[in-house]
Design an enzyme around this catalytic site. Sequence first.
Site, PDB file in Angstrom:
ATOM      1  N   LYS A  88     -33.207 -27.746   1.245  1.00 14.02           N
ATOM      2  CA  LYS A  88     -32.788 -29.039   0.695  1.00 14.02           C
ATOM      3  C   LYS A  88     -32.245 -28.802  -0.692  1.00 14.02           C
ATOM      4  O   LYS A  88     -32.867 -28.099  -1.499  1.00 14.02           O
ATOM      5  CB  LYS A  88     -34.015 -29.980   0.638  1.00 14.02           C
ATOM      6  N   GLN A 109     -34.250 -25.010  -7.389  1.00 12.57           N
ATOM      7  CA  GLN A 109     -34.519 -26.061  -6.396  1.00 12.57           C
ATOM      8  C   GLN A 109     -35.765 -25.750  -5.565  1.00 12.57           C
ATOM      9  O   GLN A 109     -36.523 -26.652  -5.221  1.00 12.57           O
ATOM     10  CB  GLN A 109     -33.291 -26.180  -5.482  1.00 12.57           C
ATOM     11  N   LYS A 124     -28.772 -24.726  -2.103  1.00 11.14           N
ATOM     12  CA  LYS A 124     -27.728 -25.347  -2.929  1.00 11.14           C
ATOM     13  C   LYS A 124     -26.394 -24.869  -2.385  1.00 11.14           C
ATOM     14  O   LYS A 124     -26.308 -23.789  -1.787  1.00 11.14           O
ATOM     15  CB  LYS A 124     -27.885 -24.900  -4.392  1.00 11.14           C
ATOM     16  N   GLY A 163     -25.834 -34.728  -3.033  1.00 14.25           N
ATOM     17  CA  GLY A 163     -24.808 -34.643  -4.069  1.00 14.25           C
ATOM     18  C   GLY A 163     -25.260 -33.814  -5.260  1.00 14.25           C
ATOM     19  O   GLY A 163     -26.417 -33.436  -5.379  1.00 14.25           O
ATOM     20  N   ASP A 164     -24.330 -33.520  -6.132  1.00 13.83           N
ATOM     21  CA  ASP A 164     -24.589 -32.872  -7.426  1.00 13.83           C
ATOM     22  C   ASP A 164     -23.305 -33.122  -8.228  1.00 13.83           C
ATOM     23  O   ASP A 164     -22.555 -34.068  -7.917  1.00 13.83           O
ATOM     24  CB  ASP A 164     -24.882 -31.369  -7.251  1.00 13.83           C
ATOM     25  N   ASN A 238     -23.788 -39.505 -12.752  1.00 15.15           N
ATOM     26  CA  ASN A 238     -24.913 -40.168 -12.085  1.00 15.15           C
ATOM     27  C   ASN A 238     -26.208 -40.095 -12.895  1.00 15.15           C
ATOM     28  O   ASN A 238     -26.858 -41.114 -13.141  1.00 15.15           O
ATOM     29  CB  ASN A 238     -25.106 -39.522 -10.702  1.00 15.15           C
ATOM     30  N   SER A 382     -34.528 -38.226  -2.208  1.00 16.12           N
ATOM     31  CA  SER A 382     -33.830 -37.716  -1.023  1.00 16.12           C
ATOM     32  C   SER A 382     -34.848 -37.438   0.081  1.00 16.12           C
ATOM     33  O   SER A 382     -34.591 -37.701   1.261  1.00 16.12           O
ATOM     34  CB  SER A 382     -33.095 -36.414  -1.349  1.00 16.12           C
TER      35      SER A 382
HETATM   36  P1  NDP Z   1     -21.803 -35.971 -12.189  1.00 20.40           P
HETATM   37  O1  NDP Z   1     -20.679 -35.235 -11.581  1.00 20.40           O
HETATM   38  O2  NDP Z   1     -22.070 -37.367 -11.735  1.00 20.40           O
HETATM   39  O3  NDP Z   1     -21.671 -35.979 -13.775  1.00 20.40           O
HETATM   40  C1  NDP Z   1     -21.613 -34.786 -14.496  1.00 20.40           C
HETATM   41  C2  NDP Z   1     -21.318 -35.095 -15.951  1.00 20.40           C
HETATM   42  O4  NDP Z   1     -21.400 -33.905 -16.727  1.00 20.40           O
HETATM   43  C3  NDP Z   1     -19.926 -35.629 -16.188  1.00 20.40           C
HETATM   44  O5  NDP Z   1     -19.974 -36.478 -17.292  1.00 20.40           O
HETATM   45  C4  NDP Z   1     -19.117 -34.369 -16.452  1.00 20.40           C
HETATM   46  O6  NDP Z   1     -17.959 -34.614 -17.226  1.00 20.40           O
HETATM   47  C5  NDP Z   1     -20.107 -33.550 -17.242  1.00 20.40           C
HETATM   48  N1  NDP Z   1     -19.869 -32.104 -16.984  1.00 20.40           N
HETATM   49  C6  NDP Z   1     -20.055 -31.446 -15.814  1.00 20.40           C
HETATM   50  N2  NDP Z   1     -19.761 -30.145 -15.924  1.00 20.40           N
HETATM   51  C7  NDP Z   1     -19.368 -29.976 -17.186  1.00 20.40           C
HETATM   52  C8  NDP Z   1     -18.940 -28.828 -17.918  1.00 20.40           C
HETATM   53  N3  NDP Z   1     -18.884 -27.600 -17.363  1.00 20.40           N
HETATM   54  N4  NDP Z   1     -18.608 -29.028 -19.208  1.00 20.40           N
HETATM   55  C9  NDP Z   1     -18.672 -30.255 -19.754  1.00 20.40           C
HETATM   56  N5  NDP Z   1     -19.089 -31.372 -19.113  1.00 20.40           N
HETATM   57  C10 NDP Z   1     -19.434 -31.224 -17.869  1.00 20.40           C
HETATM   58  O7  NDP Z   1     -23.096 -35.052 -11.938  1.00 20.40           O
HETATM   59  P2  NDP Z   1     -24.631 -35.469 -11.972  1.00 20.40           P
HETATM   60  O8  NDP Z   1     -24.870 -36.517 -12.980  1.00 20.40           O
HETATM   61  O9  NDP Z   1     -25.060 -35.695 -10.571  1.00 20.40           O
HETATM   62  O10 NDP Z   1     -25.303 -34.099 -12.435  1.00 20.40           O
HETATM   63  C11 NDP Z   1     -25.517 -33.770 -13.821  1.00 20.40           C
HETATM   64  C12 NDP Z   1     -26.574 -32.693 -13.923  1.00 20.40           C
HETATM   65  O11 NDP Z   1     -27.791 -33.159 -13.321  1.00 20.40           O
HETATM   66  C13 NDP Z   1     -26.255 -31.370 -13.218  1.00 20.40           C
HETATM   67  O12 NDP Z   1     -26.852 -30.306 -13.934  1.00 20.40           O
HETATM   68  C14 NDP Z   1     -26.971 -31.524 -11.876  1.00 20.40           C
HETATM   69  O13 NDP Z   1     -27.260 -30.274 -11.285  1.00 20.40           O
HETATM   70  C15 NDP Z   1     -28.231 -32.238 -12.333  1.00 20.40           C
HETATM   71  N6  NDP Z   1     -28.947 -32.959 -11.287  1.00 20.40           N
HETATM   72  C16 NDP Z   1     -28.348 -33.949 -10.553  1.00 20.40           C
HETATM   73  C17 NDP Z   1     -29.071 -34.633  -9.596  1.00 20.40           C
HETATM   74  C18 NDP Z   1     -28.501 -35.790  -8.860  1.00 20.40           C
HETATM   75  O14 NDP Z   1     -29.284 -36.467  -8.162  1.00 20.40           O
HETATM   76  N7  NDP Z   1     -27.240 -36.106  -8.969  1.00 20.40           N
HETATM   77  C19 NDP Z   1     -30.467 -34.258  -9.268  1.00 20.40           C
HETATM   78  C20 NDP Z   1     -31.030 -33.254 -10.171  1.00 20.40           C
HETATM   79  C21 NDP Z   1     -30.271 -32.619 -11.114  1.00 20.40           C
HETATM   80  P3  NDP Z   1     -16.554 -34.822 -16.478  1.00 20.40           P
HETATM   81  O15 NDP Z   1     -16.610 -36.210 -15.907  1.00 20.40           O
HETATM   82  O16 NDP Z   1     -15.528 -34.674 -17.547  1.00 20.40           O
HETATM   83  O17 NDP Z   1     -16.487 -33.754 -15.444  1.00 20.40           O
END
Ligand code: NDP
Length: 450
Positions: A88, A109, A124, A163-164, A238, A382
């Site tokens: 997962k 994870q 992942k 998602g991620d 997110n 999830s």
């Molecule tokens: P989203 O794609 O919804 O948002 C990611 C955000 O981070 C955006 O604002 C993006 O900017 C910015 N970003 C991503 N990569 C970079 C980079 N290399 N440099 C600068 N800015 C960056 O992703 P999530 O909110 O889902 O995920 C964010 C983090 O949380 C990740 O580390 C993910 O692994 C972790 N996470 C997410 C979960 C989930 O349920 N969604 C669960 C647990 C952990 P831009 O829009 O410009 O790309």
Amino acid sequence: MTPQEILSLVKQRNPNEPEFLQAAEEVIVSVWPVLERNPEFVRLRLLERMLEPERLISFRVNWLDDQGNVQINRGYRVQMNSAIGPYKGGLRFHPTVTPSVLKFLAFEQVLKNALTGIPMGGGKGGSDFDPKGKSDDEVMKFCQAFMGELARHIGHRLDVPAGDIGVGGREIGYLFGAYKKIKNEFTGVLTGKGIGWGGSLIRTEATGYGLIYFAEYMLQEKKDSIKGKTCLVSGSGNVAQHAIEKVIQLGGKAVTASDSTGFIHDEAGFTQEKLDFLKDLKNKRRGRIKEYADKYKCEFHALAINHEENPLWNIPADCAFPCATQNEINEKDARNLLKNGLKLLGEGANMPTTIEAINVLIDNGVLYSPGKASNAGGVATSGLEMTQNYMGSNWTSDEVDSRLHGIMKNIHDTCLAAAKEYGKPGNYLIGANIAGFLKVAKAMQAQGVV
Ligand code: NDP
């Protein structure tokens, strides 16, 4: 064997994989006292086996863009560990995706899922495909091509992606549609599905909400709360959006958000109305964060992340919630946060803080929670979505939210108990690593050398 010997073995086997080695080093050092107490774990080489993916699938993804040009991307799925349940973990679509990034995320994870108390193994996946700037049709065609290969490796009792970064509701919809078409079956093979076709209420909010619940439990230990606290948040996707929402609901003041172009600093703090604007900007119009600063007449700083020192982390605040990506807070940033009186840092993203920065924070008494504990609310919910799919029923928002509360509290208490038992009271990093490791290690031990 010493921790250094295991690390150098892992380095030899995984050259040029800095993110994976960083995650491995943090865990090897933390769980060493467990191995010292359990010679059988050493003999069975459980830690080394956990650091080796059970399966790593890499595949070509061809698709046609809107101009009819052939595009080529790489797709991956890392099936890291299935000792306690089906694999997962999310899918990430971002140009920075490599086997190293996915292996670090998959390894984290495994331990995170173990902490939730729900029977889920760890995995992942993703692609170097960048959804940014692509039309909806292009994203759909990519998702269909990606699932064309992934479908043969996943299943609702085998491996359940979610998602991620770069994979939200739109992408999950296209991926699910493609899987259903290929397999001719409707199962809960993905989580993060839409409400009305198998999704769970509160799944979208769960990671960000859970992060703030976890922070609230940490502060309660110190007879304190989020109320009235100034909070720095990075990211605007997110996790960041729902962390900001919960900070507002609990009476705190969130003053920053960022994307890959820069960050905004809104001294007056987010309100629900401003947050709704951000959600619309990012989720529907897919615009850049500067628009927020233009609309609400606040500061915008270009290029916030991946610089020697990120000025976002030099804004005075009580709490910091990095919610964008890995390694966004380095040692210098940590020292800036400390100098400005930081009390708590809760990781919403996975591994957003470097090892050096973590040491600075912990050594100076900042409450620090690793992502594998404080962002586990997403995968836990999830897990609740999977349970609802197996049962063929839907729980109410209140029901899911109250379970999320319970799970975050349980993870919090589990981390503290493990840290105390191993002589590091109050150290959530060591507690999370040890508790997660022990659960998976015992299952592997029971199941033999497979
Ligand atoms: P989203 O794609 O919804 O948002 C990611 C955000 O981070 C955006 O604002 C993006 O900017 C910015 N970003 C991503 N990569 C970079 C980079 N290399 N440099 C600068 N800015 C960056 O992703 P999530 O909110 O889902 O995920 C964010 C983090 O949380 C990740 O580390 C993910 O692994 C972790 N996470 C997410 C979960 C989930 O349920 N969604 C669960 C647990 C952990 P831009 O829009 O410009 O790309």
